[in-house]
Design a protein around this motif. Structure first.
Motif, mmCIF file in Angstrom:
data_model
loop_
_atom_site.group_PDB
_atom_site.id
_atom_site.type_symbol
_atom_site.label_atom_id
_atom_site.label_comp_id
_atom_site.label_asym_id
_atom_site.label_seq_id
_atom_site.Cartn_x
_atom_site.Cartn_y
_atom_site.Cartn_z
ATOM 1 N N GLN A 129 18.864 12.735 -56.432
ATOM 2 C CA GLN A 129 18.193 11.191 -56.555
ATOM 3 C C GLN A 129 17.519 11.002 -55.619
ATOM 4 O O GLN A 129 17.377 9.686 -56.291
ATOM 5 C CB GLN A 129 20.095 11.476 -55.893
ATOM 6 C CG GLN A 129 20.669 8.906 -55.502
ATOM 7 C CD GLN A 129 20.384 8.808 -57.051
ATOM 8 O OE1 GLN A 129 21.052 9.411 -57.637
ATOM 9 N NE2 GLN A 129 19.316 8.467 -57.634
ATOM 10 N N PRO A 130 16.488 11.438 -54.354
ATOM 11 C CA PRO A 130 15.436 10.593 -53.827
ATOM 12 C C PRO A 130 14.357 10.602 -54.692
ATOM 13 O O PRO A 130 13.531 9.847 -54.690
ATOM 14 C CB PRO A 130 15.085 11.627 -52.617
ATOM 15 C CG PRO A 130 16.885 12.134 -52.542
ATOM 16 C CD PRO A 130 17.101 12.534 -54.273
ATOM 17 N N PHE A 131 14.574 11.548 -55.575
ATOM 18 C CA PHE A 131 12.771 11.769 -56.657
ATOM 19 C C PHE A 131 13.580 10.606 -57.872
ATOM 20 O O PHE A 131 12.260 9.690 -57.299
ATOM 21 C CB PHE A 131 13.279 12.826 -57.387
ATOM 22 C CG PHE A 131 12.482 12.565 -58.964
ATOM 23 C CD1 PHE A 131 11.059 12.699 -58.588
ATOM 24 C CD2 PHE A 131 12.931 13.037 -59.096
ATOM 25 C CE1 PHE A 131 10.374 12.548 -59.715
ATOM 26 C CE2 PHE A 131 11.927 13.350 -60.940
ATOM 27 C CZ PHE A 131 10.473 12.961 -60.893
ATOM 28 N N VAL A 132 14.269 10.440 -58.113
ATOM 29 C CA VAL A 132 14.774 9.343 -59.400
ATOM 30 C C VAL A 132 14.323 7.876 -58.100
ATOM 31 O O VAL A 132 13.940 7.110 -58.956
ATOM 32 C CB VAL A 132 16.112 9.276 -60.079
ATOM 33 C CG1 VAL A 132 15.841 8.022 -60.884
ATOM 34 C CG2 VAL A 132 16.121 10.700 -60.667
ATOM 35 N N ASP A 133 14.808 7.795 -57.186
ATOM 36 C CA ASP A 133 14.800 6.422 -56.271
ATOM 37 C C ASP A 133 13.385 5.743 -56.531
ATOM 38 O O ASP A 133 12.979 5.111 -56.384
ATOM 39 C CB ASP A 133 15.461 6.722 -55.156
ATOM 40 C CG ASP A 133 17.220 6.860 -55.685
ATOM 41 O OD1 ASP A 133 17.429 6.202 -57.209
ATOM 42 O OD2 ASP A 133 17.946 7.091 -54.268
ATOM 43 N N SER A 134 12.338 7.333 -56.190
ATOM 44 C CA SER A 134 11.252 7.138 -56.022
ATOM 45 C C SER A 134 10.357 6.575 -57.097
ATOM 46 O O SER A 134 9.081 5.970 -56.601
ATOM 47 C CB SER A 134 10.215 8.579 -55.753
ATOM 48 O OG SER A 134 10.123 9.677 -56.843
ATOM 49 N N LEU B 45 1.900 11.389 -60.665
ATOM 50 C CA LEU B 45 1.761 12.091 -59.425
ATOM 51 C C LEU B 45 3.090 13.007 -59.626
ATOM 52 O O LEU B 45 3.405 13.728 -58.595
ATOM 53 C CB LEU B 45 0.779 11.879 -59.030
ATOM 54 C CG LEU B 45 -0.731 12.147 -59.616
ATOM 55 C CD1 LEU B 45 -1.452 11.733 -58.478
ATOM 56 C CD2 LEU B 45 -1.335 13.218 -59.660
ATOM 57 N N LYS B 46 3.531 12.059 -58.932
ATOM 58 C CA LYS B 46 5.169 12.680 -58.466
ATOM 59 C C LYS B 46 5.924 13.201 -59.017
ATOM 60 O O LYS B 46 6.891 14.219 -58.842
ATOM 61 C CB LYS B 46 5.982 11.153 -57.915
ATOM 62 C CG LYS B 46 5.624 10.307 -57.202
ATOM 63 C CD LYS B 46 6.489 8.942 -56.212
ATOM 64 C CE LYS B 46 6.213 7.908 -55.712
ATOM 65 N NZ LYS B 46 6.260 6.666 -54.901
ATOM 66 N N ILE B 47 5.455 12.842 -60.160
ATOM 67 C CA ILE B 47 6.769 13.860 -61.878
ATOM 68 C C ILE B 47 5.999 15.187 -61.662
ATOM 69 O O ILE B 47 6.981 15.991 -62.019
ATOM 70 C CB ILE B 47 6.870 13.114 -62.911
ATOM 71 C CG1 ILE B 47 7.541 11.627 -62.787
ATOM 72 C CG2 ILE B 47 7.542 13.963 -63.753
ATOM 73 C CD1 ILE B 47 7.407 10.752 -63.788
ATOM 74 N N THR B 48 4.652 14.697 -61.781
ATOM 75 C CA THR B 48 3.871 16.129 -61.930
ATOM 76 C C THR B 48 4.321 17.391 -60.800
ATOM 77 O O THR B 48 4.716 18.038 -61.412
ATOM 78 C CB THR B 48 2.367 16.184 -62.061
ATOM 79 O OG1 THR B 48 2.149 15.535 -61.140
ATOM 80 C CG2 THR B 48 2.282 15.292 -63.685
ATOM 81 N N SER C 25 4.125 20.653 -63.027
ATOM 82 C CA SER C 25 3.519 20.668 -64.228
ATOM 83 C C SER C 25 1.834 21.021 -63.701
ATOM 84 O O SER C 25 1.497 20.144 -63.029
ATOM 85 C CB SER C 25 3.769 19.522 -65.157
ATOM 86 O OG SER C 25 5.355 19.276 -64.913
ATOM 87 N N ARG C 26 1.954 21.400 -64.592
ATOM 88 C CA ARG C 26 -0.263 22.000 -64.727
ATOM 89 C C ARG C 26 -0.271 20.082 -65.286
ATOM 90 O O ARG C 26 -0.051 19.670 -65.713
ATOM 91 C CB ARG C 26 -0.386 22.554 -65.693
ATOM 92 C CG ARG C 26 -0.030 23.959 -65.461
ATOM 93 C CD ARG C 26 -0.826 24.599 -66.106
ATOM 94 N NE ARG C 26 -0.649 26.446 -65.483
ATOM 95 C CZ ARG C 26 -0.854 26.936 -64.843
ATOM 96 N NH1 ARG C 26 -2.610 26.870 -64.916
ATOM 97 N NH2 ARG C 26 -1.142 28.321 -65.395
ATOM 98 N N GLY D 248 1.785 10.839 -53.914
ATOM 99 C CA GLY D 248 2.623 9.336 -54.883
ATOM 100 C C GLY D 248 2.009 8.412 -53.980
ATOM 101 O O GLY D 248 2.177 7.366 -54.737
ATOM 102 N N THR D 249 1.177 8.827 -52.062
ATOM 103 C CA THR D 249 1.423 7.539 -52.163
ATOM 104 C C THR D 249 0.054 6.574 -52.395
ATOM 105 O O THR D 249 -1.275 7.294 -52.727
ATOM 106 C CB THR D 249 0.997 7.875 -49.943
ATOM 107 O OG1 THR D 249 2.176 8.842 -50.274
ATOM 108 C CG2 THR D 249 0.040 6.520 -49.833
#
Length: 939
Positions: free
Chosen positions: A35-40, A141-144, A149-150, A256-257
């Motif tokens: 949830q914190p990841f998706v919210d971000s 970048l947050k997702i990778t 992920s490479r 991600g900042t």
């Protein structure tokens, strides 16, 4: 806006891969992490809910987040899914892939990413992303980062270095071409540029404002890559490098900042970005100071090869005297058959006095007459010289003080090689001297400093641009600029003119600019990296790559000299640059794919004979016991072309060994000379590996490869190195298969189902499809690397940093490959024989979680970098064919009651594991056993 229908379409494509994992039962735990990841990501609620619902059903993701065993291939699929959900249809490329986009690199070298094409080993998918906002880059970048992920980043795609602006492994390519804004401040003193812009567009946009900017000389070059590498422009002698004229960087950090870096905010990051490359984040906006230059004077003239010495005299004279007029610069581009000289002055003028040394030299052709034009008009002219043909390209760099004799000596060396390689391959290359006056250095200091570590002296940065057509000519073509850069160093050091600096924008794939910035600056850059990239997402920090990688700032230490057979004659192992480069070129040619194909019939011939003798006289009963360490030696010596099979010859000491080499070498040379008289196409000519060594040519010169003394030295080396890998691994494979019944059953099942008869076993799709066989070989080499100890290197000037530890010049350093392969962090349960760790689909059977990226990165049985084993493909071919044929023909068992080769409880620590094949590190690996019986299998 990204629609639910198209999102479902994407799920339908990627769904089969995701569905391979059953839903996790611990959804509460998974949702607490998700949830914190998706919210971000700040998605609209419908898309966020749909993404969450798909992610929280994935068992691999649950295992990953809880620190348990997982399959990294499916995580990349989830990463692709999440980026598409976040950026939308218009900002990703999946299936069908737009090949125009993936192949948009200027050079044919950088390998394009292939969205959603499965890799045979890792079974992973990839994606091409086109963010058009800084926030989109942040999300990507947050997702990778979340899925580990490479990824790679591309702006203009101008670098010819493989992997610099694309990705050659499955992963995410973030393409910044949509971030191409050009915004001029109201007072015209600052221009804000997107990283995906091109310098031609920038200068065209600035022309109406009567200003320009320190940027790219060629209009097609991208903004970001040039700037973060330094950025050399026509007027850098007056205003400094491009990075010295940056007011502010907007940068996305690994977490991600989105932040700014300038003299007042994040000043340490600001300093690091001014020439430190793409090591700290992704720059999404450059705020550059403009310069009050629009109207300029310039001319371009062409000269003959005979005039080059005179041109070089004039150039050096201008560097020493005329360059004091900081408005003047000279573009000097020498080709084998013509020399181009551009005289440029950053104001309107009439034959500026600074260029006096050139005015008395009559040009063969005046390409652009002397005129008062504009920065934009000059840029447009230069743009016509840029080829859009997707050829293969390379750069290279070297630096020196002003030294006209050095210029001339290196030019003579280069021209001879360039002409020869052009005749052989059609490759074109230049010899370019870029003037760097002391005022350029002073401008950098005055504007806050940068990490380049430049000396306050007039100097030149040599570079070359190389273009050619065919991939098979890569090594032959690149050998010329490599040899030329080595000649700059060799002659420059002799004359006291060499400067150990490499301009990052001109660095080739095997050069290491950062290592030459100076120990203090490198240490500071590492400190900045750790501060702003806490997860080290933008770094690769592994000791073996820092020491043995292509860009490592090291050389072989004196330990290697003991492997020369006679004084004054080195082999590839003992040689250092530049002799190593020559010998390696020749050895690579002898081990080329073509040579391998021609040698395969001889490999098969010897393997067939060896297999026949293994069970000779046994019929369908069990054979006599065979001590496999000895029998493996017999086989590999024969494959190499030094025939002593089954004569049971074992050199007792060095004298016997040398006589052994001399005897075999003499007979083989006689055979080759006899074959040469008959013609290379004669059926009597034996085209095994020695044949290709004997007839090898230097790809650079086309001349003979080895003298007979050198051939003797190389043969001595290959008897050890060429035989040791296979003769160590083959007995180890018999040891592990006979002690692991499940492994034996899986091997025999795969091989006997794949091939219908023994003659089908040869290089090709069938053999390549035997994934368990390859995993079995790799796991054996992991547990028993042929060279178990360290291959030592001596650190060169500038030092290196290994795992945050700075090592100064002269330090002898190395990594034990046995220790590396038994590192529990990289290879969990490292002493347990588990071929399944190498196969994604079977990794659930492994006793501990596997990080495949770490496994493949830490696996170096053939060493790595420029001194990695050239016979790697031959070794894999030998081992694959040998084991496939043996297990197709025979049943195999260990001799009852024999434990030869195994550890024993009464042995010293480290030798007590009875399930581990025992080898002794005497540089090569010595071994005994196992003892094995063979029986023809019932068909």
């Amino acid at each position: 806006m990204f629609g639910v229908v198209s999102f479902c379409w994407f799920l339908s494509i990627i769904g089969p891969a995701l569905a391979a994992s059953p839903p996790t039962t611990n959804r509460a735990f998974l949702q607490s992490k998700l949830q914190p990841f998706v919210d971000s990501l700040a998605l609209p609620p419908p898309q966020a809910q749909l993404l969450s619902s798909k992610l929280d059903q994935d068992s691999n993701l649950a295992a990953f987040l809880s620190g348990k065993d997982y399959q990294s291939s499916f995580l990349l699929a989830l990463s692709c899914l999440s980026i598409r959900a976040t950026l939308g249809d218009d900002s990703v490329d999946t299936i069908p892939i737009n090949q125009t986009e993936t192949e948009a690199n200027w050079s044919a070298h950088p390998r394009p990413v292939h969205p959603l094409i499965l890799n045979p080993r890792t079974q992973v998918a990839s994606l091409l992303a086109f963010p058009d906002l800084s926030q989109d880059v942040s999300r990507a970048l947050k997702i990778t980062g979340f899925f580990k992920s490479r990824f790679a980043v591309r702006s203009g795609g101008h670098s010819p270095n493989p992997g610099f602006s694309s990705i050659d492994n499955p992963g995410i390519l973030i393409d910044l071409q949509k971030l191409n804004q050009i915004e001029v401040s109201q007072d015209k003193k600052v221009v804000s540029l997107g990283p995906g812009g091109r310098w031609g567009d920038v200068l065209a946009a600035l022309d109406p404002y009567d200003v320009s900017v320190i940027g790219g000389r060629i209009p097609q070059v991208g903004v970001a890559g040039l700037t973060i590498g330094g950025g050399l422009f026509h007027f850098s002698g007056e205003y400094g490098l491009a990075v010295d004229n940056v007011k502010n960087f907007e940068v996305v950090l690994s977490d991600g900042t989105v932040t700014d870096a300038n003299a007042d905010r994040n000043a340490d990051l600001f300093w690091a970005l001014k020439g430190g490359g793409a090591n700290f984040g992704i720059v999404t906006r450059f705020d550059l100071y403009t310069i009050p230059v629009r109207n300029i004077w310039f001319q371009v003239a062409i000269y003959t090869p005979e005039q080059v010495p005179t041109i070089l005299d004039a150039f050096a004279e201008w560097q020493n005297e005329g360059a004091s007029d900081v408005k003047s610069t000279v573009a000097l581009i020498i080709a084998p058959e013509a020399t181009t000289v551009g005289l440029i002055y950053s104001a309107s003028a009439d034959q500026p006095a600074a260029f006096a040394p050139f005015y008395s030299i009559s040009a063969a052709t005046v390409a652009v007459p002397a005129n008062n034009g504009t920065v934009l008009s000059l840029t447009n002219i230069l743009g016509t010289t840029f080829s859009n043909v997707p050829q293969r390209h390379d750069y290279r760099g070297a630096s020196s003080k002003v030294d006209v004799q050095l210029y001339k000596d290196v030019y003579i060396f280069w021209r001879e090689q360039a002409i020869a390689v052009h005749a052989a391959t059609g490759a074109n290359m230049t010899f370019t001297l870029q003037p760097i006056p002391v005022n350029l250095v002073d401008q950098g200091i005055a504007k806050g400093g940068n990490p380049l570590g430049l000396s306050r002296i007039n100097q030149q940065w040599w570079t070359t641009l190389v273009d050619w057509e065919n991939a098979e000519d890569d090594e032959k073509v690149r050998a010329v600029p490599i040899a030329t850069s080595e000649k700059w160093k060799e002659l420059g050091e002799q004359r006291g003119s060499y400067i150990p600096f490499l301009f990052m924008n001109d660095g080739s794939r095997d050069q290491s600019p950062l290592s030459l910035y100076g120990a203090e600056n490198v240490a500071r850059l590492k400190q900045v990296s750790r501060k702003y990239d806490r997860s080290q997402m933008f770094q690769t920090l592994q000791a073996n790559r820092a020491i043995y990688g292509a860009k490592s700032n090291v050389k072989k230490d004196d330990f290697h000299l003991v492997y020369a057979m006679e004084a004054g004659v080195s082999n590839t192992w003992s040689a250092n640059h530049p002799e190593h480069a020559r010998k390696r070129r020749i050895l690579n040619a002898a081990f080329s794919d073509k040579a391998l194909r021609m040698s395969e019939p001889y490999v098969i011939q010897h393997v067939d004979r060896w297999c026949q003798l293994l069970a000779e006289g046994a019929g369908h009963d069990w054979s006599q016991p065979r001590e496999m360490a000895e029998w493996s030696d017999y086989l590999v010596f024969d494959i190499l072309g030094l025939d002593r099979l089954f004569k049971m010859f074992a050199p007792e000491n060095v004298s016997n060994y040398i006589r052994f080499i001399e005897s075999n070498l003499s007979s083989r040379i006689a055979m080759e000379e006899d074959g040469a008289e008959k013609g290379v196409d004669s059926v009597d000519v034996r085209k095994d590996m020695f044949h290709h060594l004997f007839h090898a040519k230097d790809p650079l010169t086309g001349g003979p490869g080895y003298t007979k003394a050198e051939l003797r030295a190389e043969t001595s080396l290959l008897v050890v190195a060429g035989s040791d890998t296979t003769s160590t691994v083959i007995p180890a494979m018999f040891f592990y298969m006979t002690r692991n019944p499940r492994t034996y059953d899986k091997l025999t099942s795969e091989i006997r189902k794949t091939f219908h008869n023994v003659d089908e076993i040869h290089a090709g799709p069938q053999l390549s499809s035997c994934r368990y066989l390859r995993a079995f070989i790799d796991e054996t080499m992991r547990l028993n690397p042929p060279v178990a100890g360290d291959l030592t290197r001596e650190v060169l000037a500038g030092g290196i940093t290994v795992e945050d530890q700075y090592l100064p010049e002269g330090t002898v350093v190395g990594v034990s490959f046995y220790a590396l392969h038994h590192n529990e962090t990289t290879f969990p349960d490292a002493f347990h024989f588990q071929p399944e760790r190498w196969i994604a689909a079977e990794r659930k059977e492994v006793s501990a979680p596997v990080n495949m990226a770490a496994v493949e990165s830490g696996f170096t049985p053939f060493s790595m970098g420029p001194r990695g084993c050239p016979g790697k493909n031959l070794a894999y071919l030998e081992m694959s064919i040998t084991m496939a044929k043996v297990l197709y023909l025979y049943d195999v068992k260990a001799l009852e009651g024999s434990d030869l080769g195994a550890g024993r409880p009464d042995q010293i620590r480290g030798r007590q594991n009875k399930e581990h094949y025992q080898t002794c590190d005497r540089f090569i690996s010595t071994r005994k056993g196992p003892i094995v019986n063979f029986r023809k299998r019932a068909v």
